[in-house]
Structure formats: C-alpha cells, structure tokens
Write an enzyme that holds these catalytic residues in place. Sequence first.
Site, PDB file in Angstrom:
ATOM      1  N   ASP A 297       4.115  -0.327  -2.200  1.00  0.00           N
ATOM      2  CA  ASP A 297       3.478   0.128  -3.228  1.00  0.00           C
ATOM      3  C   ASP A 297       3.617  -0.786  -4.516  1.00  0.00           C
ATOM      4  OD1 ASP A 297       2.660   2.126  -1.648  1.00  0.00           O
ATOM      5  OD2 ASP A 297       3.755   3.645  -2.488  1.00  0.00           O
TER       6      ASP A 297
HETATM    7  P1  ADP Z   1       6.663  -1.288   2.682  1.00  0.00           P
HETATM    8  O1  ADP Z   1       7.387  -0.456   1.435  1.00  0.00           O
HETATM    9  O2  ADP Z   1       5.137  -1.144   2.734  1.00  0.00           O
HETATM   10  O3  ADP Z   1       7.185  -1.069   4.164  1.00  0.00           O
HETATM   11  P2  ADP Z   1       7.932  -3.693   2.573  1.00  0.00           P
HETATM   12  O4  ADP Z   1       9.116  -2.967   3.293  1.00  0.00           O
HETATM   13  O5  ADP Z   1       7.623  -5.022   3.537  1.00  0.00           O
HETATM   14  O6  ADP Z   1       6.984  -2.771   2.269  1.00  0.00           O
HETATM   15  O7  ADP Z   1       8.321  -4.357   1.272  1.00  0.00           O
HETATM   16  C1  ADP Z   1       7.712  -4.785   0.164  1.00  0.00           C
HETATM   17  C2  ADP Z   1       8.189  -5.889  -0.784  1.00  0.00           C
HETATM   18  O8  ADP Z   1       9.346  -5.331  -1.370  1.00  0.00           O
HETATM   19  C3  ADP Z   1       8.759  -7.132   0.024  1.00  0.00           C
HETATM   20  O9  ADP Z   1       7.815  -8.145   0.431  1.00  0.00           O
HETATM   21  C4  ADP Z   1       9.931  -7.542  -0.945  1.00  0.00           C
HETATM   22  O10 ADP Z   1       9.200  -8.297  -1.867  1.00  0.00           O
HETATM   23  C5  ADP Z   1      10.134  -6.465  -1.373  1.00  0.00           C
HETATM   24  N1  ADP Z   1      11.557  -5.803  -0.722  1.00  0.00           N
HETATM   25  C6  ADP Z   1      11.513  -4.590   0.263  1.00  0.00           C
HETATM   26  N2  ADP Z   1      12.749  -4.567   0.577  1.00  0.00           N
HETATM   27  C7  ADP Z   1      13.566  -5.203  -0.066  1.00  0.00           C
HETATM   28  C8  ADP Z   1      14.636  -5.638  -0.128  1.00  0.00           C
HETATM   29  N3  ADP Z   1      15.659  -5.019   0.684  1.00  0.00           N
HETATM   30  N4  ADP Z   1      15.430  -6.692  -0.868  1.00  0.00           N
HETATM   31  C9  ADP Z   1      14.410  -7.221  -1.707  1.00  0.00           C
HETATM   32  N5  ADP Z   1      13.256  -6.988  -1.689  1.00  0.00           N
HETATM   33  C10 ADP Z   1      12.751  -5.930  -1.066  1.00  0.00           C
HETATM   34 MG    MG Z   2       3.718   0.461   2.184  1.00  0.00          MG
END
Ligand code: ADP
Ligand code: MG
Length: 342
Positions: A297
Amino acid sequence: MAPSKEYALLCLENPLLDIQAQGNDELLAKYGLKPNDAILAEEKHVGIYEDLLNNYSAKLIAGGGAQNTARGAQYLLAPNSVVFLGGVGDDKYAAILHDAVKQAGLRVEYRVDKKEKTGRCGVVITGHDRSMCTDLGAANHYDLDHLKSPEVWKLVEGATHYFVGGYHLTVCPPAIMALAEEAAKNDKAFVFSLSAPFIPQFFKDPLDATAPYWDYVIGNETEAISYAESHGLETKDIKEIAKHLAALPKANSKRERVAIITQGTLPTVVASKGEVKEYPVHAIDKSKINDTTGAGDAFAAGFTAGLVAGVPLAQCVDQGQWLAKLSIQELGPSFPFPKQAY
Ligand code: ADP
Ligand code: MG
Ligand code: MG
C-alpha cells in the site's frame, strides 16, 4: 513535492479502522485465531474489537488498502491533494477514523450507513506474527448513488488521477466502472491495485471488466501468479505475467499501460510497451524493520504520488520503494512524523 491541483487524486475502496495490539497466545485461543492469518470475522470473532480496544493498548490506524495508499500519497503531496471515498457507519469507530485521517491531512467523503457498523480490522501481534480479522461492515454497502451524488461527483470531475483498490470488487463494481469510464473518456490516469490473490481467483469477471481501463496496474508477486493461474497463462514468471498485463486490450489508446509487480525484497518488475525493467528495492537492515504489513500500500502511495506530481516513471517506482521502506519501520501501514522528504 510540487504543489498539485486541489484533490488531484481520488481514491476508492473500503475504509477500515485497524485496531492493532500486542497480544498473546491466550487472546488468539480465545477467538480461535492462528498466529499468522488474515480472515473475515464470523459471529465468534465480533467481540475481539472491543476486547482489543478496552484490554490491550491498541494502536488505531485509518486502514484498508487504498485508504492506506491515500494517506501515503497525501503524506508526500501538497496539502489538499487527495480525497478518499468509501462506506462507514454512524458510530464511534467512524469518529476515530475521521480523527485519524484529519491528522494525516486526508480528506474523506464517506457514505454513512445508519444500520451497519464501521468496518474494522483487528490485528493481534505476537512476536513476528500478525493475525488479522476483518469485519467489512458498512464498507460493504458503498454504492453508486454516493459516487454519483453531486458533491462527490464534482470531486470525481475535478480529479486528474483515480486510484481504486481491488478489494472494492467485492463491494461495488458499478462504482469502479463509473470511475474507469470517466478516466478513459477524459484521458485521466486510472490506477488499479490487484490487492490480494483471491481477487483474480474469485472475482475474475468483474476484475476483467476493469482491465481495459487500467493505465497502471499494481500488484505483488502472489497476486500476479494468482492472476496467471486464473487466466490460464502457462507461466509463473513475473516478468512474463507483467508483460501480459501491460499488453491486455486497452480502452484509452492515448496512454500505454504500465504493469508494476513488487516482490518484497526482490526487484520491482515494470512492464510497458513490450519491455520489462527491474528496479532494486531500497534495502534496509533487518533490525530496523518493525512491520511489513501494508508495504505494498505504501509502495502504491509513493508511486501514485509521483504520477500526480508528473515525475518520470522510474522516479515514481523509486519513490514507491522509498515510502515503503519508511512505512515498514513503523507499526502497521503508517508513515513517520516529523515528515521525511523524498
Ligand atoms: P505487499 O505488501 O503487497 O506484499 P511487497 O511485499 O511486494 O508488497 O512490498 C512492496 C514494496 O515494499 C517492495 O517493492 C519494496 O520496495 C518494499 N519492501 C517490502 N519489504 C521490504 C523489505 N524487507 N526491505 C525493503 N523494502 C521492502
Ligand atoms: Mg499488497
Ligand atoms: Mg509481500
């Protein structure tokens, strides 16, 4: 960011009051919850919200995927840039939501349902686990009449960018379609989030009806794979799926569609014009991570704020990753104050 037009960004989905608290195994057992889960509330769960509010020191957040994104975009944009639409009840939970969005500088235009309670999402934190229990309540009763009411439709007409969360496909597809068609007709940007794997799986037809209108479609890797499975694509390759999404038929031919798939710590995949690019995330030391709930989000917020500000696509992606990095250092989908600048 550069000042944008007043209420340039209009967002639609389900407003939920997130009630987050550090819990324990007894609390999980009391409501029959698993430590790491996301479920819809049944009769036996409804007591959990007051329990969390009264007996645990709960943090209250104006939640729901797109409302998180709306808060995040407003965090980055000039004051009075973002308005959020959705359905709430006429109760103390709605009053708390109003307070929370006011603090975030987010304007909301809620449809108020006199009979239904405001939607709530109870979050029980135990160690690194999070158990979420959602009661959509009044959010489930959003309707086209609210969107088409003169005061609200004026905001629709005034906005240049629309952001719709896929969870709303379970609530009011006609409202989504009205925004989608309005965007295409007036060459405005329509941004759509896939939201969760069950959306492409169980809401395939209403999802597919919105697809021609996506100028930007955002999802994570599990949502992309769920889309591929439910649409018979014979691949689990994120780049191939992104390319497929970008190349789907399009209503507004003046804009090339961009498909953006995030994958946690792995690079973000961006497909457009038959090409695929990857953008590494903003790495952060594990010890600094507080809660990755809502990372997607926050990404969508930074990305969409970039679109509104008119910055190049690569910068929109980078800004999304930057804002997600800030958000995961907070509890829940929140953003740090004092404000940090990109
Ligand atoms: P969702 O919350 O929908 O599962 P993601 O897990 O793909 O989405 O995370 C979205 C974005 O958040 C990633 O592309 C990254 O930029 C950032 N992000 C998520 N987890 C991490 C992490 N452990 N370290 C750094 N950035 C993160
Ligand atoms: Mg999501
Ligand atoms: Mg993820």
